[in-house]
Motif scaffolding. Structure first.
Motif, short mmCIF file in Angstrom:
data_model
loop_
_atom_site.label_atom_id
_atom_site.label_comp_id
_atom_site.label_asym_id
_atom_site.label_seq_id
_atom_site.Cartn_x
_atom_site.Cartn_y
_atom_site.Cartn_z
N SER A 12 -12.17 0.33 1.55
CA SER A 12 -11.93 1.65 2.07
C SER A 12 -10.78 2.15 0.74
O SER A 12 -10.53 3.36 0.41
CB SER A 12 -11.05 1.62 3.04
N HIS A 13 -10.11 1.15 0.01
CA HIS A 13 -9.25 1.44 -1.04
C HIS A 13 -9.73 2.47 -2.23
O HIS A 13 -9.13 3.17 -2.85
CB HIS A 13 -8.25 0.21 -1.75
N PHE A 14 -11.21 2.27 -2.22
CA PHE A 14 -11.84 2.94 -3.32
C PHE A 14 -11.79 4.39 -3.42
O PHE A 14 -11.78 5.07 -4.31
CB PHE A 14 -13.46 2.51 -3.16
N LEU A 68 -7.44 4.25 -4.72
CA LEU A 68 -6.96 3.54 -6.11
C LEU A 68 -8.01 3.90 -7.18
O LEU A 68 -7.42 3.99 -8.32
CB LEU A 68 -7.20 2.02 -5.80
N HIS A 69 -9.36 3.80 -6.76
CA HIS A 69 -10.12 4.06 -8.29
C HIS A 69 -10.73 5.28 -8.69
O HIS A 69 -11.49 5.57 -9.29
CB HIS A 69 -11.33 3.06 -8.07
N MET A 70 -9.84 6.36 -7.82
CA MET A 70 -10.57 7.78 -8.02
C MET A 70 -9.93 8.42 -9.06
O MET A 70 -8.95 8.10 -9.47
CB MET A 70 -9.98 8.53 -6.72
N GLN A 106 -6.96 -2.08 -12.27
CA GLN A 106 -6.34 -1.18 -11.22
C GLN A 106 -6.35 -2.23 -9.85
O GLN A 106 -5.28 -2.19 -9.35
CB GLN A 106 -7.30 0.19 -10.81
N ASP A 107 -7.31 -2.84 -9.64
CA ASP A 107 -7.26 -3.71 -8.71
C ASP A 107 -6.06 -5.10 -8.89
O ASP A 107 -5.31 -5.15 -7.80
CB ASP A 107 -8.55 -4.62 -8.41
N ILE A 108 -6.16 -5.48 -9.85
CA ILE A 108 -5.20 -6.55 -10.37
C ILE A 108 -3.63 -5.86 -10.27
O ILE A 108 -2.98 -6.69 -9.77
CB ILE A 108 -5.65 -7.06 -11.62
FE LIG Z 1 -11.01 -2.41 -6.08
#
Ligand SMILES: [Fe+2]
Ligand code: FES
Length: 433
Positions: free
Chosen positions: A181-183, A186-188, A345-347
């Motif tokens: 769901s974080h997509f 965070l990645h937008m 971004q994830d890291i």
């Molecule tokens: Fe991610």
């Protein structure tokens, strides 16, 4: 939320901890094959789950993984000579083969028992998918097999393998992957950037738009022999259809990327604790249908998807020490984070939770259901082994690791198992052919 005791169980993997013993029942990646490029080449320092080891490729090409401490007087075997099928300590010349047998003790008089009794601790290794795997569990005669993940069964031209260092505990990195769901955040792109121009439903832009619009995907989870598959479903432009992203979790620490549509390249990874505050993320991209393109390989080197851009030491170039090169101007104008690269971004965000995320202070919500499932599975497995001696079954089901993750648009009356069958021809995403 977890209790402090549960958080310790989940995150601590040194020898003789419950999770450490559980992890040691599974084969673990310990190095890339490329790190030991030639017989009798330079040994490699390897730290796995708090154990300091040295890996070397012997004259016959076999990989040894042994204790760094010489059993004579404790010199570091990393400085040893890799020669004629063994690693020789350079302090007094004691030499050991890949099985830990003392093959030469030049300062020990003939007839002394040392010649029969001295050994150095070693672990069995196997190479699979351009990765050196080790089994660090009890010396069972019937050791399990290396998990037969699909990337390892491909010829090398169809797959790309790398590793990157994460400066945080392994479990929060795993949770980052399970929380698809974080997509939506965070990645937008930055909120004012349009993602709607392209009307083609197969366009990644459409998928991005659907993810942005629907930050509360409906999650379904289905168990399988070696873990579970998580489906997150979001509304599309059409009434009566859903956009599914399906990711595989395989025990104890294998994950996948959920975005692949048929014909595209698949992504997966394995997290291996270095210690409780850092881990290796072994990443692999594979395409069962075609060779990887030159352009794809070039993208991987620059960082793409779960793969970060790394330096020669396998450390992400954008890392904690430089605040991931966050650009506040870009964060205002172009992307949600101002950090370049999905992996970075994830890291960034996983490492920002602390070296070990404090799970005693959380406020979980519906989209965290896969994380709850993951924690329960791991803690239950570790407790069953440590308290009741119940051995995990997954390590023996090595063929059940050949799973695929991916995305699919399906009619909204379909259940997850039906969507999996439509997308993969199998109700859990297993490749059976
Ligand atoms: Fe991610
Ligand atoms: S310490 Fe290794 S041979 Fe003496």
């Amino acid at each position: 939320m977890l209790t402090a005791e549960e958080n310790d169980i989940l995150t601590q993997t040194d020898a003789e901890t419950p999770m450490g013993e559980y992890f040691r029942r599974f084969w673990q990646p310990v190095a890339l094959s490329e790190e030991l490029p030639e017989p009798d080449g330079a040994p490699l320092r390897v730290t796995v789950m708090g154990e300091n080891l040295v890996a070397f490729r012997d004259t016959e090409g076999r990989v040894g993984l042994m204790d760094r401490v010489c059993p004579h007087r404790g010199a570091d075997m990393f400085f040893g000579r890799n020669e004629e099928c063994g690693l020789r300590c350079v302090y007094h010349g004691w030499k050991f083969d890949v099985d830990g047998k003392a093959v030469d003790l030049p300062n020990v008089p003939p007839g002394v028992r040392h010649h029969e009794t001295v050994r150095i601790k070693t672990y069995p290794t196997k190479e699979f998918g351009q990765i050196v795997w080790a089994y660090m569990g009890p010396k069972a005669e019937n050791m399990p097999e290396v998990p037969q993940m699909e990337f390892g069964l491909m010829p090398e031209r169809k797959c790309y393998v790398m590793k990157q260092m994460l400066e945080c505990n392994w479990a929060q990195a795993m949770e980052g992957d399970l929380d698809t769901s974080h997509f939506s955040f965070l990645h937008m792109p930055a909120p004012h950037i349009q993602t709607t121009e392209n009307r083609d439903a197969n366009s990644p832009n459409r998928h991005l738009e659907w993810m942005r619009r629907d930050g509360r995907p409906k999650f379904d989870i289905l168990d399988h022999d070696v873990g579970f598959v998580v489906g997150g479903a979001r509304a599309t432009d059409e009434e009566g259809e859903l956009y599914w992203r399906m990711t595989q979790f395989m025990l104890p620490s294998h994950g996948t990327g959920p975005a692949t549509v048929p014909g595209e390249t698949y992504y997966g990874f394995t997290l291996v604790p270095i210690d409780d505050h850092s881990c290796w993320m072994y990443c692999y991209a594979w395409n069962p249908e075609r060779d990887l393109h030159e352009a794809e390989l070039e993208k991987f080197v620059e960082g793409h998807g779960i793969i970060a851009k790394i330096g020669p030491d396998y450390m992400p170039v954008r890392n904690r020490s430089n605040d991931y090169q966050i650009d506040r101007g870009t964060q205002k104008s172009t992307t949600y984070t101002g950090v370049q690269g999905t992996a970075e971004q994830d890291i960034m965000i996983q490492q920002s939770q602390g070296l070990i995320a404090d799970r005693t202070r959380e406020a979980l919500t519906a989209t965290d259901s896969a994380i709850v499932k993951f924690r329960r599975s791991l803690i239950a497995g570790a407790r069953a082994l440590s308290q009741e001696g119940v051995e995990p079954e997954a390590p023996r089901k090595h063929t059940a690791y050949r799973t695929r993750p991916g995305a699919w648009v399906a009619s909204s009356d379909k259940e997850l198992d039906e969507v999996l069958t439509e997308r993969f021809g199998h109700e859990r995403g297993l490749v059976t052919g």
